[in-house]
Structures are given as C-alpha cells and as structure tokens.
Motif scaffolding. Sequence first.
Motif, PDB file in Angstrom:
ATOM      1  N   PRO A  48      29.933  20.250 -19.762  1.00 18.67           N
ATOM      2  CA  PRO A  48      30.705  18.871 -19.785  1.00 18.67           C
ATOM      3  C   PRO A  48      30.073  17.784 -20.706  1.00 18.67           C
ATOM      4  N   ASP A  49      30.690  16.866 -21.188  1.00 16.40           N
ATOM      5  CA  ASP A  49      30.309  15.590 -21.744  1.00 16.40           C
ATOM      6  C   ASP A  49      29.667  14.962 -21.147  1.00 16.40           C
ATOM      7  N   PHE A  50      28.444  14.989 -20.533  1.00  9.59           N
ATOM      8  CA  PHE A  50      28.067  13.977 -19.471  1.00  9.59           C
ATOM      9  C   PHE A  50      27.277  12.950 -19.879  1.00  9.59           C
ATOM     10  N   TRP A  74      22.951  11.728 -10.290  1.00  9.93           N
ATOM     11  CA  TRP A  74      23.466  11.599 -11.642  1.00  9.93           C
ATOM     12  C   TRP A  74      23.382  13.222 -12.046  1.00  9.93           C
ATOM     13  N   ASP A  75      23.738  13.478 -13.222  1.00  7.54           N
ATOM     14  CA  ASP A  75      23.697  14.830 -13.834  1.00  7.54           C
ATOM     15  C   ASP A  75      22.482  14.910 -14.615  1.00  7.54           C
ATOM     16  N   TRP A  77      20.288  17.811 -17.427  1.00  5.99           N
ATOM     17  CA  TRP A  77      20.386  18.949 -18.542  1.00  5.99           C
ATOM     18  C   TRP A  77      18.846  19.282 -18.518  1.00  5.99           C
ATOM     19  N   PRO A 115      24.696  19.559 -11.767  1.00  2.00           N
ATOM     20  CA  PRO A 115      25.554  18.396 -11.697  1.00  2.00           C
ATOM     21  C   PRO A 115      24.980  17.532 -10.472  1.00  2.00           C
ATOM     22  N   ARG A 116      25.630  16.243 -10.501  1.00  2.00           N
ATOM     23  CA  ARG A 116      25.116  15.168  -9.434  1.00  2.00           C
ATOM     24  C   ARG A 116      25.251  15.821  -7.931  1.00  2.00           C
ATOM     25  N   ASN A 136      21.977  11.234 -17.265  1.00  2.00           N
ATOM     26  CA  ASN A 136      22.884  10.326 -17.520  1.00  2.00           C
ATOM     27  C   ASN A 136      22.805   9.072 -16.744  1.00  2.00           C
ATOM     28  N   GLY A 279      31.116   6.840 -18.345  1.00  2.94           N
ATOM     29  CA  GLY A 279      31.783   7.825 -18.167  1.00  2.94           C
ATOM     30  C   GLY A 279      32.948   8.018 -17.056  1.00  2.94           C
TER      31      GLY A 279
END
Length: 468
Positions: A48-50, A74-75, A77, A115-116, A136, A279
């Motif tokens: 995903p474009d997080f 929050w997300d 990586w 993911p969050r 993010n 987002g």
Amino acid sequence: MTEFGKSLTITETPIPGLLVAELPVHGDARGWFKENWQREKMLAAGLPDFGPVQNNISFNDAAGTTRGIHAEPWDKWVSVATGRIFGAWVDLREGPTFGTVFTTELDPSRAIFVPRGVGNSYQTLEPDTAYTYLVNDHWSADAEYSFLNLADETAAIAWPIPLADVEISAKDLAHPRLADVTPIPPKKTLVIGANGQLGRALRDAFGDSPEFEYAGRAEIDLADPSFVDSRRWRDYATIVNAAAYTAVDLAETPEGRADAWAANVTGVAALARVATEHGITLVHVSSDYVFDGTKDGAYTEDDAVRPLGVYGQTKAAGDAVVATVPRHYIIRTSWVIGEGKNFVRTMASLADRGIDPAVVDDQTGRLTFTTDIAGAVRHLLRERSPYGIYNVSSAGDPLTWAALAQRVFAATGHDPERVSGVSTDAYFASAAGPVAPRPANSVLSLDKITAAGFTPSSMLESLAAYLG
C-alpha cells in the motif's frame, strides 16, 4: 547470511494487511546494497501507498534482546539493516482476526509491512542487529495504543530463545494477557454536513457504529478555517463532505458570493489538504451546475465544466481542488430530494392548499433522491471502486420541472392540469433580487456508476414512495 539475488515479491499472511516482502539485495566482496523503500516498485508489487513520515532505527548489542508486543495507530514498514531477528506479530484490532499470530525471521533481504493496530515485536538472533522501521505518523500522547504480554498463553509465540534467558524491559513483562487487551478500533469515517438532507440519509446508510462520526455545522463549519485543528486526522480513513453553500440566487449578491467561495472552495481546499496529508479518502458531493446545460444529450464525467453562475463556479472550483487528492470520489448530482424543504414537498403543499402553480418547463433533468446518493457513496467505499468522478442521480427518463410537478399533483390525488408551464425567463421576470442562471440540461449519464455495480433507484418509483 543474507540471501542475494531475490526478486521483489509480496506475500500475504494470516493477518489481513500484514505483508511479507522479499527484497533484492546486491552484494560483492565490498558488502551489499538494497533499496529498502522504493515507492514506485513496491506499490507495483502490491504494497500500500502508506506515506511514511519518519524513519527510526533500533540498535541491539546482543543476541536475544527482546522487544514487547506493541500495537500503534499507524502503519509500519519494518526491515533489518544488519543482523537478523525473529519477528512476531499479533492482530490486536477489533474484528474476527483479533489474536491471530504470525512469525517469521527477517534479515536484510526480507521486510514486512505492519498495518495499524497489529502488535509488533522481535527477538534478535545475532549481535549488532539494527532494526529499522518507517512509520506514517508522528508519536502522539493522545494516540490509542495497545499492548500484549510476550508470554501470553493464547498467542503461544514460540520464541527461539526462552524469555527467561533474554534481555526484556520490566514494562514489557507487565503487559496484559490477550483476554485483557483493549483492541485498537478501526479508523473512522467522518460525515460533514450531517444535519442536512444528504447528511441525514448518510446517517441512515452508515448507522450508529462508533466507526462513524457525524458533524453538523456547529461542529465543523467549512467557512471557518480553524476546523483543520479540530481533529487528530490520522484516526480517520474517510471524510464525506455533504456540506455546501447552496443558495444559488443569493450567491449572486456580494455577500452571498463571499460566503459561497468561503464554504465551497476555501473550506474544501482545507479539507483537501487534510485528506492529502493524512492519506484520507475524501468523498465530495458536487452539482449539475458545473455545466452550462447546452449539451445535446446526457453529461458524462469527462465533459468539460462550464458553470454559468457563482454557485456553479464555486462547485467547479471545489471539484478541481478535490481532484488533486490522491484518494477521492467526486459525486455529481442533480435536483436533490431528501428530508427537509425541497421542490417535491413544495409542490405537494401547493396541491393540498388549492394553489395552481406555474412551473418552469424549459429545464430538463432527473431528481436525485438522497437515498441514492448515500447508497452510491456507501457502495463506492465498500467496493473500493476506482477513485474519480461519478455521476449519481435517480434513474429513468428525464423530465422538466413542470412535468415533475404534474407527477406530484397526480400522486397526491390532485389534477395535474392545475400545473402550467412557464419559461425560466418568464418565471423569474418579476423576481425582487438577483437570479442565478440555470443549466437548461441537467441530465447526467449514469453509465459509469452502474458499471461500478451500483444501480440507482427509479426516479418515479422513488417519488411515489417519498410521497406515500
């Protein structure tokens, strides 16, 4: 040893949204190189474009260093710059997968998108391990966090090094068991303009779940720029803007012009900035007034806008701003009918009071019942339809205002011949104040919304039900 020469691949896990990435690492006698985050390639591969805003590094001296299970709103990586870890992830979000566990090892050639609301923890398997993560959002004392005990019996994580033999903080050891964990709630949907005709229909469509928040003008006034500081916007997934300045004739006055631009453009631009920065998916309701009404045939989503009056100009400008938001839906409507004062109620009242009206017969379009708009919005969001502009009105053969008035008279048991037709110019000839120009053709093509899987109601059937 780090594995060289992998292809970039993304693999799903039993936890929804938790994605494992195999990363290409290029090495020789000097060492190695990898692209730890490469937006274009990774989005194409399925990540995903997080929108990361911060990069953190946690350095660990010894093998066996163990970090607690923390779920943040929050997300993340997560990857490894040096060394190797055993990672454990537990779904701590509200929902059917709460408590689901996934484990794997990470080295520089493997990363994971978290993911969050999914709890994240790890144990180092080598000394001098550098654990890196992009997030993010920035840390906030007001954010909602959740934690799980590393030794929780339900999760039953098979730590490679027993917890009794590793370095753990006292705080992590004190975290609750799964039965006592406070789940992370989903991101919310905010409806602005929730007390208007469309707002009330959206309340009915979405319901009273805590996932949905409704704001009337007292809570959010788009004409007041301070609203951008009224929320922690990272807690929202979607904003539905059902608010607008709609006094089309008053907009032609100096004061009305200022108010229309403040609400329909300046306020919408502020919303667009909020949505882009955080987002958020922005759903914005527009109007047939963005067109001049001279087209022979129904207007499509690709037709160029040519507004005639101030109100139409502000709606067209607002549409242009919203179109810059990466995640947006612009819903173009015409002749909206819902709960509250509107054309249909006015005609029914005139019929009952024995008044024979003259109604404009040189403007053609379709009514749009707010239930259709709300249903279309819900459908597009639920199905995650492609972003962009969608025309939404009720379906059926277009009619003039006069013909619709006659239908109202007939449906309420009155003689439709009591309604007479009149041109727009003649109707407004004796108007006391400014009159906004109206498009003669307000017919919107419904091909795109029906292709997206949503079927609007029959205009005349909905009219009968509304009056009944």
